[in-house]
Design an enzyme around this catalytic site. Structure first.
Site, mmCIF file in Angstrom:
data_model
loop_
_atom_site.group_PDB
_atom_site.id
_atom_site.type_symbol
_atom_site.label_atom_id
_atom_site.label_comp_id
_atom_site.label_asym_id
_atom_site.label_seq_id
_atom_site.Cartn_x
_atom_site.Cartn_y
_atom_site.Cartn_z
ATOM 1 N N ALA B 85 -53.211 61.869 22.810
ATOM 2 C CA ALA B 85 -54.176 60.787 23.002
ATOM 3 C C ALA B 85 -54.184 59.892 21.778
ATOM 4 O O ALA B 85 -53.839 60.325 20.670
ATOM 5 C CB ALA B 85 -55.573 61.355 23.253
ATOM 6 N N ASP B 86 -54.537 58.646 21.998
ATOM 7 C CA ASP B 86 -54.750 57.727 20.879
ATOM 8 C C ASP B 86 -55.945 56.840 21.227
ATOM 9 O O ASP B 86 -56.096 56.413 22.377
ATOM 10 C CB ASP B 86 -53.510 56.868 20.616
ATOM 11 C CG ASP B 86 -53.624 56.151 19.267
ATOM 12 O OD1 ASP B 86 -53.813 56.838 18.242
ATOM 13 O OD2 ASP B 86 -53.560 54.908 19.235
ATOM 14 N N THR B 87 -56.781 56.575 20.235
ATOM 15 C CA THR B 87 -58.007 55.806 20.466
ATOM 16 C C THR B 87 -58.056 54.600 19.531
ATOM 17 O O THR B 87 -57.777 54.733 18.337
ATOM 18 C CB THR B 87 -59.250 56.694 20.224
ATOM 19 O OG1 THR B 87 -59.216 57.802 21.129
ATOM 20 C CG2 THR B 87 -60.541 55.919 20.440
ATOM 21 N N ALA B 122 -55.874 56.086 25.166
ATOM 22 C CA ALA B 122 -54.722 56.341 26.032
ATOM 23 C C ALA B 122 -54.411 57.820 25.963
ATOM 24 O O ALA B 122 -54.454 58.425 24.890
ATOM 25 C CB ALA B 122 -53.522 55.536 25.565
#
Lengths: 211, 211
Positions: B85-87, B122
């Site tokens: 995940a990336d925020t 994502a």
């Protein structure tokens, strides 16, 4: 909002008038130091006597706070601030509280399924020394997902629904059941952090809570 | 959504390709069992090369997942599912990631203050055995409160901003800074529970993830 006052707020004798571990956790997260004295108020107000759910939940929260305030005063126990809260789920005008058993929990989940509902939490702050009282109701909209029946049964099997208004907890195994919220998330968990913090600062600013 | 499959999902060898303690906590809350193998992807993609923030965050999340997938394959380590995940925080089209220092954190908080912004996370799911990959981007709107400068300084003093996109964490001391959200709360924390759970079930239903 209250973070810059935290050193002084932590010296207050604060009482949380709720047995809810979720409320305790949120209040701890706010950095506050407090004792827990669960209210003994029976939570049996006649819903039909109120114009709507907000009035009902506000009055329940006020009664909880004042029951604890009265008891502590009778015990000659001095405190600076008493905080109570009550949470209800409202769907199509009907108030949902904690389900009585598995069949009741199932009916609640079916009612909430694939639709929106609202969660109302009322918070009451009482300052025994000055007599100041503040009560507010925060409302959050929740968009509940479309669950297959097998998923509802699996959730009821976890035992989670039984101590939660509306039969689910947004912070636990049911987290994926919520598509999204509109408003304060912590209000759905049971304690509206933002508005509580504002009211706390306002009490101080008004000179009603002395630090 | 995946609760009725949990017994079987817990037997999978799942890898979380993220060092974030908050993501680990959310995934644990979903009942899953997994190992943590933080991605070594440099997270240095050229933002200008993307049409918008969603494309950028999706590609970063994909690269994280594939870096871990490649490494585990090279190590001959068999796993069933890799999750990354990336925020990012997006304000007026600008992408905010982790602040570099206190002055940077202060500028970020001033930018976010008393206004709305969006948080994009994502998530990429990779099933090494079948080659199946799913990537999605979840967006949540955040309504940020109006903070006095003294409150921003107090928050920066806690040290919390430095490992968080946008310089604040909705689940910590900054919880009262958020008036409300529109969308998935857990997405703001860093991992969108609802949509992840749906995608997980969809991978199983499509026969791309065998239980």
């Amino acid at each position: 909002m209250h973070l810059h006052l935290l050193d002084r707020l932590r010296r207050l004798r604060i009482v949380l008038a709720s047995a809810s571990p979720r409320r305790r956790e949120i209040l701890l997260g706010l950095g506050l130091v407090f004792d827990v004295v669960p209210s003994r108020f029976a939570e049996d107000l006649d819903k039909a006597a109120f114009d709507g759910p907000a009035g009902y939940v506000a009055e329940t929260s006020r009664r909880k706070a004042h029951e604890v305030a009265d008891r502590l005063r009778a015990e000659r126990r001095e405190v600076d601030l008493i905080v109570s809260a009550d949470t209800i789920v409202v769907k199509d005008g009907a108030i949902l509280e904690k389900p009585a058993d598995a069949a009741h929990a199932k009916r609640m989940l079916q009612l909430l399924n694939n639709a929106a509902h609202t969660v109302l939490t009322a918070v009451t702050l009482v300052v025994p020394r000055t007599g100041a009282t503040r009560c507010f109701v925060e409302e959050t909209h929740v968009d509940f997902a479309d669950l297959p029946e097998v998923e509802m049964d699996a959730y009821i099997g976890t035992g989670e629904p039984f101590d939660k208004a509306g039969g689910y907890g947004i912070q636990g195994a049911a987290a994926p059941f919520v598509r999204g919220v509109r408003g304060c998330y912590f209000n759905v968990v049971g304690f509206p952090s933002h508005q509580f913090s504002r009211e706390l600062v306002a009490l101080v600013a008004a000179g009603q809570l002395l630090l």
